[in-house]
Design an enzyme around this catalytic site. Structure first.
Site, PDB file in Angstrom:
ATOM      1  N   ASP A  10       0.857  -1.202   0.365  1.00 34.63           N
ATOM      2  CA  ASP A  10       0.147  -0.212  -0.182  1.00 34.63           C
ATOM      3  C   ASP A  10       1.013   0.842  -0.177  1.00 34.63           C
ATOM      4  OD1 ASP A  10      -2.122   1.676   0.728  1.00 34.63           O
ATOM      5  OD2 ASP A  10      -2.223   1.547   2.298  1.00 34.63           O
ATOM      6  N   ASP A  20      -2.625   1.152   6.676  1.00 29.93           N
ATOM      7  CA  ASP A  20      -2.132   0.820   5.792  1.00 29.93           C
ATOM      8  C   ASP A  20      -1.628  -1.030   5.612  1.00 29.93           C
ATOM      9  OD1 ASP A  20      -1.493   4.062   5.297  1.00 29.93           O
ATOM     10  OD2 ASP A  20      -1.458   3.513   7.394  1.00 29.93           O
ATOM     11  N   GLU A  27      -1.470  -1.524  -4.729  1.00 30.85           N
ATOM     12  CA  GLU A  27      -2.491  -1.089  -4.450  1.00 30.85           C
ATOM     13  C   GLU A  27      -2.134  -0.153  -5.902  1.00 30.85           C
ATOM     14  OE1 GLU A  27      -5.728   1.517  -2.414  1.00 30.85           O
ATOM     15  OE2 GLU A  27      -4.397   0.394  -1.452  1.00 30.85           O
TER      16      GLU A  27
END
Length: 161
Positions: free
Chosen positions: A7, A138, A65
């Site tokens: 992330d 996260d 992501e």
């Protein structure tokens, strides 16, 4: 197959490593950089953190992501630079990297592309058989990215970056 989910960020980079055989969590957490640190130092810290992860854990695939920003261009540029550092560290070690949009991640884990963050976190906890939702957010997001890759890679073959 062992998958590292990322992330991206520049203050906090979430990571999650999952073994696809039984969806076993190997590790998860964050790489952090202090607010007052110069951007060049932050990027160096991120590079060191990514390389330590890759040195400590043998992974077969890395999934990111995809970035999505509505407004703040300065934040977008800084996150994009940090993401580039993460991608470069990973690309040095493997041929294929993958990315998934937030919509794809929500769809893969909840069946609903517009699911709330809490729904995705609940599914991460449930699918991985964890006692609690991983913290910080996260890290949970990074585990969601890794799970998405495990669950959809054979179908979404165009997600290589």
């Amino acid at each position: 197959m062992r998958v590292l989910g990322i992330d991206p960020g520049y203050g906090i980079i979430g990571f999650g490593i999952i073994e696809s055989n039984g969806n076993k969590v190997i590790d998860y957490g964050v790489i952090t950089t202090p607010k007052g640190m110069k951007m060049s130092e932050r990027l160096l810290t991120i590079d060191k953190g990514m390389n330590e992860l890759l040195d400590n854990y043998e992974v077969d695939a890395v999934a990111f992501e995809e970035l999505f920003f509505n407004t703040n261009q300065k934040t977008a540029v800084n996150v994009a630079m940090a993401r580039g550092v993460c991608m470069t560290a990973c690309k040095r070690r493997m041929n294929d990297l993958y990315e998934y949009t937030p919509l794809q991640i929500k769809q893969a884990l909840t069946g609903v592309g517009r699911a709330e963050k809490k729904q995705v976190q609940f599914m991460v906890k449930s699918i991985l058989g964890l006692k609690d939702i991983p913290k910080p957010d996260d890290a949970a997001d990074a585990l969601a990215v890794a799970l998405t890759h495990i669950q959809t890679n054979s179908v979404l073959v165009d997600n290589r970056i």
